[in-house]
Each structure stands twice: as C-alpha cells, then as structure tokens.
Design an enzyme around this catalytic site. Sequence first.
Site, PDB file in Angstrom:
ATOM      1  N   ASP A 193       0.850  -1.188   0.000  1.00 33.33           N
ATOM      2  CA  ASP A 193       0.000   0.000   0.000  1.00 33.33           C
ATOM      3  C   ASP A 193       0.886   1.238   0.000  1.00 33.33           C
ATOM      4  O   ASP A 193       1.358   1.683   1.042  1.00 33.33           O
ATOM      5  CB  ASP A 193      -0.920   0.002   1.219  1.00 33.33           C
ATOM      6  CG  ASP A 193      -1.946   1.132   1.164  1.00 33.33           C
ATOM      7  OD1 ASP A 193      -1.718   2.123   0.447  1.00 33.33           O
ATOM      8  OD2 ASP A 193      -2.980   1.018   1.842  1.00 33.33           O
ATOM      9  N   HIS A 198       0.371   7.917   4.044  1.00 35.17           N
ATOM     10  CA  HIS A 198       0.962   7.240   5.188  1.00 35.17           C
ATOM     11  C   HIS A 198       2.466   7.472   5.315  1.00 35.17           C
ATOM     12  O   HIS A 198       3.103   6.874   6.189  1.00 35.17           O
ATOM     13  CB  HIS A 198       0.672   5.741   5.091  1.00 35.17           C
ATOM     14  CG  HIS A 198      -0.779   5.435   4.887  1.00 35.17           C
ATOM     15  ND1 HIS A 198      -1.732   5.690   5.841  1.00 35.17           N
ATOM     16  CD2 HIS A 198      -1.453   4.932   3.817  1.00 35.17           C
ATOM     17  CE1 HIS A 198      -2.916   5.337   5.383  1.00 35.17           C
ATOM     18  NE2 HIS A 198      -2.776   4.879   4.160  1.00 35.17           N
ATOM     19  N   ILE A 213      -0.777   9.375   8.616  1.00 36.17           N
ATOM     20  CA  ILE A 213      -1.535   8.489   9.490  1.00 36.17           C
ATOM     21  C   ILE A 213      -1.183   7.037   9.181  1.00 36.17           C
ATOM     22  O   ILE A 213      -0.646   6.717   8.118  1.00 36.17           O
ATOM     23  CB  ILE A 213      -3.053   8.709   9.333  1.00 36.17           C
ATOM     24  CG1 ILE A 213      -3.513   8.355   7.904  1.00 36.17           C
ATOM     25  CG2 ILE A 213      -3.419  10.145   9.681  1.00 36.17           C
ATOM     26  CD1 ILE A 213      -5.020   8.412   7.725  1.00 36.17           C
ATOM     27  N   GLY A 216      -5.275   1.972   7.942  1.00 38.78           N
ATOM     28  CA  GLY A 216      -6.327   1.314   8.697  1.00 38.78           C
ATOM     29  C   GLY A 216      -6.139  -0.192   8.737  1.00 38.78           C
ATOM     30  O   GLY A 216      -6.393  -0.840   9.761  1.00 38.78           O
TER      31      GLY A 216
END
Length: 290
Positions: A193, A198, A213, A216
């Site tokens: 990903d 991120h 961040i 998830g």
Amino acid sequence: MPIDAEKALAAEPRSSRIGWDHKDVQLYHLGIGAGSDPDRADPAVDPHELRYTLESRLQVLPSFATVVGAGMGGFGGLAAPGIDIDLAAVLHGGQSVRVHRPIPVRGSAVQTSKIAAVYDKGKAAVLVLRSEAADDEGPLWTNDAQIYVRGEGGFGGERGPSERVAYPETAPDHSVRRPVRPDQALLYRLSGDWNPLHADPEFAARAGFDRPILHGLCTYGITLKAVTDTVLGGDVTRIRSYRTRFAGIVFPGETLSIGMWTAENQVRVEVRAVERDNAMVLGDTFVDHA
C-alpha cells in the site's frame, strides 16, 4: 462523476494470478508489529513471536489476505465499469476477511474481484468490493472492503445495512495495549500500500492531517494478532472470519487499547487510541473462531 450501480454490478469479475512465500508473510507480520525482540526473556513479551517471524515455525494470520497481490484484489474493483469516482473522495469504511482453510506459508492462487454491492446513503455511496482467492485445492479466502465515496449518493439505490453494535456494559474480559512504532507505517507500506498519505507529510497536510496516518489495515492486523495471542493461544488456524468498521484514525507512535469480550466461538473487540482521550479507532469488530 456518478456511479452507475446497475452497470457496476453486472460487470464481469476481474481475475489475476497472485503468489507469495515466507518472505511476504514475514514482512507483513513485521509490518503489524510482530517480533520486535523475540529473544527477550521478559514475561511481558509473548515468548512465541517466532511463529510470526521465523520461516521454520511460521504460520499466517488471516489478515495477510488483505495485502497479497499488493492488496489490489478488492481495490481493483474501483476501476470497474460504471465506477467513475474521484479517489480523493474515497474512505475505507470497513473490512472483512473469511478464510475457508488456513493460508499456506507459500502459495499461488487466482484472485477474482468484483463489485458485490452498491448502496445509496444519500450524500454518499458505499461500494462493497469483493475479492476471492482459490488455488488448486479450492477456495482460500474472501475479502470484502466497504468503500465510502463522498458526494456520490442520491442515485436512488438501496440504502443497505447501517446497524451499529451495542457493546456490553461490563468491562472487557481481556484488555491489552499495543504500541505503534513511529516508523510502523513506513514498514507496513512495503507490503504494497504505497498511498503517500501514510508517508509524506505534505500529502497528509493536503488531506487535512497534521502528519501521516497509519494504514487502517495495519491497525486491523495489529488487532487480529492481539486477539489471536490473547484469546486463541496464538493458533491462527482457529480463526474463521474477522470484520471491522474503521471508526477513526491512528498516528504512528500512539498506543492502541484493545478491549475483548469473549463468547462462544466469537470475540467482540473495541480499539481506542490512548493518547487522544481513548478516541475510537475500530468499532463493530468481531473475530469468529473454532
């Protein structure tokens, strides 16, 4: 850029061959915090971390299915006919994984992806992107990603499910804390990903965050590992399915508080970010097991 639900649901599934070996599994496990120091003689540290990090003892957490093939099995459905959306309006709302048998440490499979459902929430649409993998012995896993698309509702479709689960008023049967390393997102993204949200502070700022961040799905994996180690004796083969709703964000360097309520063949889970007044991170979360 409207969604044509009828066209999207009628589109032919997309298939691709995927493969993995022990290095992919080990990298994923490290990305969700496994094996930070497996040789420490500290009773607070799980003495069996090598089952996630050493090839001769390796087992595979079912959440690994979300990253095989660079994690594009389900999200490839965003390119399906009838789906013409602005990716900046996309949020990952929920995830479920169902395993039909334990995932082998090394394997090859055909992964098939499709739009399984399209729901009209009024101001937004929810797409259910399904990916199914099977090898020569039969089905391996089924992934469902619930994708929330802002500004794409109002097309007259079914509203779909919207229930929220009421948690028990009693204290959790188990409660553990899991630190998130400051570099956790940089390590996790090596499993496929590559979203700059991120890793790139400037990109994160444009998205409305003061710093990058955590993925998830990284929180999702950290949580399943905690449940496996705490309730299931570290035995991943007992896991049948795992589902969650992404209720909030996590920043690298924070601490996750993971509460677990146990029942017959099921663990109900709630995850909060300790440093931000226990803000909810994962809700409506269940692990079904043998």
